[in-house]
Write a protein that holds these residues in place. Sequence first.
Motif: not given
Length: 308
Positions: A189-197
Motif C-alpha cells: 500500500k505504501a508503494a502504491a501511494n508512491g512512497l519511494i521507501a
Amino acid sequence: MRLAPAALALMIALPAAAAEREPDLAYGAYQAGHYRRAQAEALKRLEADPGDAAAMTLLGEIYRQGLGIRIDPKAAADWYRLAADRGDANAIFALGMAMLEGRGLSRDAKAGGALLEKAAAAGHPAANYNLAITLLATGRPQDDQRAIGCLRVAASAGLGDAQHALAVLYKMGRGLPQDDGMAAEWMGKAAANGLIAGEVEYAIMLFNGDGVAKDERAAARLFIRAANKGNAIAQNRLAKLYQFGRAVPPDLSEAAAWHLAARAQGLADATLDQVLERLSPEQRTRAARLAADRIEATALTTPSQPSK
C-alpha cells in the motif's frame, strides 16, 4: 521506518462545510497551484466570515511554505493559532509542529506535544503519524502499543509514511506478532501511494517472495519507478537486474549506467565496477551519457523543500 517527523504537509482538502458551498475558490486555487489567487480568495472569505477557520489554516500554509509570497513562519503561526482556537484539526496539528520545532514562535515541547495529541485524537492522519513516531522513539512497550494504534489511523487514511512504518513493525514483530504477510500488505500500500521507501522495500519483497507471491517482473517495475526518482538503492538493484537479465533484457550498458547513477550518490559496488571496466569504449560512453541524463532528470524533477 523513518524515526523523525514527516514533512509538514497539512493534507489540505475541501472541508465538509466547504464542500457544501459552491464553489470553494480558495481551496480550488490552492490545489491548482494558483497560490496568489488562493490567498486573495481566503482573505475574501474572512471578510465575509471572520471566524472561517479553514481559510485561516489555508493562509497559514501559504505563509509557511512561501507559496507565491515570501516565507513567513511568524505569520503562518499566527494564522494557525487563530484557526486552532476555532477547532480546526489541520491548524491544531500545524501549530503543534511549529511549537515543537520553534518555527515562528518560541519552542515549547510540552505545549506542542499537547496540540499534537489533540489533533491525533481528532483523527488527523499526519498528527497520528507524528505522534506514533514520537512514541516509538521512547522504546517503552506501552508506548509501542499506543503508536501502533496511531499508525493504524494514519495508514487507514492512506498516509504512505504510516503504511510503511506499520509494515516495518510487522516485519520486526515489534509491538505486534511478526507477520511477513501483513508486512508485505502494508508495504504494498505504501508503494502504491508512491512512497519511494515503500516502492524499494516492496520490490525486494516481491523479488524474493517474502510475505507475498514471488514476482520478479513486478519487482523490476517498482525498481524502475524508484530508480527514476533518484533512489540509489533502486538504481543499484536495477543495475544488477540488467547485469544478469533478470526480469529485464540483459544490457551491460544499462547496468553500468544505473550503477554510475547510484555511485554518484555514494553507493559503491565493487562487482558493478568490474562490469564497467569490462565494457568497450563505445559501451562505456553510452553508459556515462545515460547516467548523466538520469542524474540531471532527477535533479530537475525532485521538488525543493521550502525553508523553515
